[in-house]
Write an enzyme that holds these catalytic residues in place. Sequence first.
Site, PDB file in Angstrom:
ATOM      1  N   LYS A  13       0.817  -1.224   0.000  1.00 33.08           N
ATOM      2  CA  LYS A  13       0.000   0.000   0.000  1.00 33.08           C
ATOM      3  C   LYS A  13       0.846   1.266   0.000  1.00 33.08           C
ATOM      4  O   LYS A  13       0.602   2.169  -0.783  1.00 33.08           O
ATOM      5  CB  LYS A  13      -0.888   0.071   1.252  1.00 33.08           C
ATOM      6  N   ARG A  88      -9.196   0.646   9.721  1.00 35.13           N
ATOM      7  CA  ARG A  88      -8.620  -0.652  10.063  1.00 35.13           C
ATOM      8  C   ARG A  88      -9.605  -1.551  10.787  1.00 35.13           C
ATOM      9  O   ARG A  88      -9.265  -2.660  11.135  1.00 35.13           O
ATOM     10  CB  ARG A  88      -7.425  -0.429  10.975  1.00 35.13           C
ATOM     11  N   ARG A 127      11.807  -6.376   4.708  1.00 37.55           N
ATOM     12  CA  ARG A 127      11.756  -4.977   5.117  1.00 37.55           C
ATOM     13  C   ARG A 127      12.372  -4.789   6.499  1.00 37.55           C
ATOM     14  O   ARG A 127      13.005  -3.766   6.767  1.00 37.55           O
ATOM     15  CB  ARG A 127      10.297  -4.508   5.127  1.00 37.55           C
ATOM     16  N   ARG A 133      12.233  -1.237  11.071  1.00 40.66           N
ATOM     17  CA  ARG A 133      11.058  -0.643  11.716  1.00 40.66           C
ATOM     18  C   ARG A 133      10.749  -1.372  13.010  1.00 40.66           C
ATOM     19  O   ARG A 133      10.815  -2.597  13.072  1.00 40.66           O
ATOM     20  CB  ARG A 133       9.868  -0.752  10.754  1.00 40.66           C
ATOM     21  N   ARG A 144       0.456  -8.341  13.820  1.00 39.03           N
ATOM     22  CA  ARG A 144      -0.157  -7.410  12.855  1.00 39.03           C
ATOM     23  C   ARG A 144      -0.967  -8.159  11.809  1.00 39.03           C
ATOM     24  O   ARG A 144      -2.035  -7.712  11.403  1.00 39.03           O
ATOM     25  CB  ARG A 144       0.914  -6.544  12.201  1.00 39.03           C
TER      26      ARG A 144
HETATM   27  P1  ADP Z   1       1.306  -1.808   8.302  1.00 36.67           P
HETATM   28  O1  ADP Z   1       0.191  -1.660   7.308  1.00 36.67           O
HETATM   29  O2  ADP Z   1       2.587  -2.223   7.695  1.00 36.67           O
HETATM   30  O3  ADP Z   1       0.949  -2.653   9.499  1.00 36.67           O
HETATM   31  P2  ADP Z   1       1.105   1.016   9.137  1.00 36.67           P
HETATM   32  O4  ADP Z   1       2.269   1.866   8.890  1.00 36.67           O
HETATM   33  O5  ADP Z   1      -0.144   1.269   8.363  1.00 36.67           O
HETATM   34  O6  ADP Z   1       1.666  -0.438   8.936  1.00 36.67           O
HETATM   35  O7  ADP Z   1       0.686   1.046  10.697  1.00 36.67           O
HETATM   36  C1  ADP Z   1       1.629   0.797  11.711  1.00 36.67           C
HETATM   37  C2  ADP Z   1       0.945   0.764  13.073  1.00 36.67           C
HETATM   38  O8  ADP Z   1       0.342   2.042  13.344  1.00 36.67           O
HETATM   39  C3  ADP Z   1      -0.205  -0.232  13.240  1.00 36.67           C
HETATM   40  O9  ADP Z   1       0.233  -1.536  13.536  1.00 36.67           O
HETATM   41  C4  ADP Z   1      -0.994   0.413  14.380  1.00 36.67           C
HETATM   42  O10 ADP Z   1      -0.374   0.193  15.630  1.00 36.67           O
HETATM   43  C5  ADP Z   1      -0.887   1.897  14.070  1.00 36.67           C
HETATM   44  N1  ADP Z   1      -2.005   2.370  13.224  1.00 36.67           N
HETATM   45  C6  ADP Z   1      -1.895   2.908  11.983  1.00 36.67           C
HETATM   46  N2  ADP Z   1      -3.097   3.225  11.494  1.00 36.67           N
HETATM   47  C7  ADP Z   1      -3.997   2.883  12.448  1.00 36.67           C
HETATM   48  C8  ADP Z   1      -5.410   2.924  12.548  1.00 36.67           C
HETATM   49  N3  ADP Z   1      -6.162   3.377  11.540  1.00 36.67           N
HETATM   50  N4  ADP Z   1      -5.995   2.464  13.688  1.00 36.67           N
HETATM   51  C9  ADP Z   1      -5.277   1.993  14.690  1.00 36.67           C
HETATM   52  N5  ADP Z   1      -3.939   1.905  14.679  1.00 36.67           N
HETATM   53  C10 ADP Z   1      -3.294   2.332  13.569  1.00 36.67           C
END
Ligand code: ADP
Length: 192
Positions: A13, A88, A127, A133, A144
């Site tokens: 994404k 999410r 990654r 990260r 996750r």
């Molecule tokens: P990925 O899609 O690789 O898991 P993101 O960068 O989108 O990573 O998100 C990293 C972290 O940020 C998530 O695991 C969560 O802890 C937090 N996060 C991001 N967006 C949201 C959201 N919409 N609601 C709740 N937590 C979020």
Amino acid sequence: MRLVLLGAPGSGKGTQATRLREHLQVPHITTGGMLRAAVDAGTPLGLVVGPIMKAGNLVSDELMLGVLEERFAQPDTRNGFILDGYPRNLSQANALDVLLVRIGQPMDLAVQLEVDQELLVDRLAGRAKAEGRADDSPEAVRNRLRVYEEQTAPVVDHYRTQGKLAHLDGVGSLDDVFTRILEAISPYADVG
Ligand code: ADP
């Protein structure tokens, strides 16, 4: 155009959103990126969300809605946006619908990038080495992916029911996937 990208961690994404931003000339709103910036800057929000993110859990809906409302109050979102990382879960999806209708900017399309689980694990492991990260540790990655299956996958149906879903194969080169996305969004791309 107003677009949301859906897909598991590692589905690509973020990478595709960066390309789309150049192509569409609209902001890329990444909730994960915004939260990581808050953690790096040590803001009050960052202090709260840092440990939650590190474990691969979701930040509370209430906090996230605040983050999102603040972002959508910025004038650069008026000509469209690419949303990445939100919604999410179903409650976030409903809250987003309400927010976007209130500001007169309903979503045009949700693009889902489908990648099977094994490939996701491989990509995230790669990654982890490249970027380091905090939430790419094996344990956080497993969590996750589980959180995605349990809470985020139902969001796909939310958009399907609204007739706004484009389901795409997320496997292939970056160019291949980008081309698929451009085809899917082409009917909407001229809509301001
Ligand atoms: P990925 O899609 O690789 O898991 P993101 O960068 O989108 O990573 O998100 C990293 C972290 O940020 C998530 O695991 C969560 O802890 C937090 N996060 C991001 N967006 C949201 C959201 N919409 N609601 C709740 N937590 C979020």
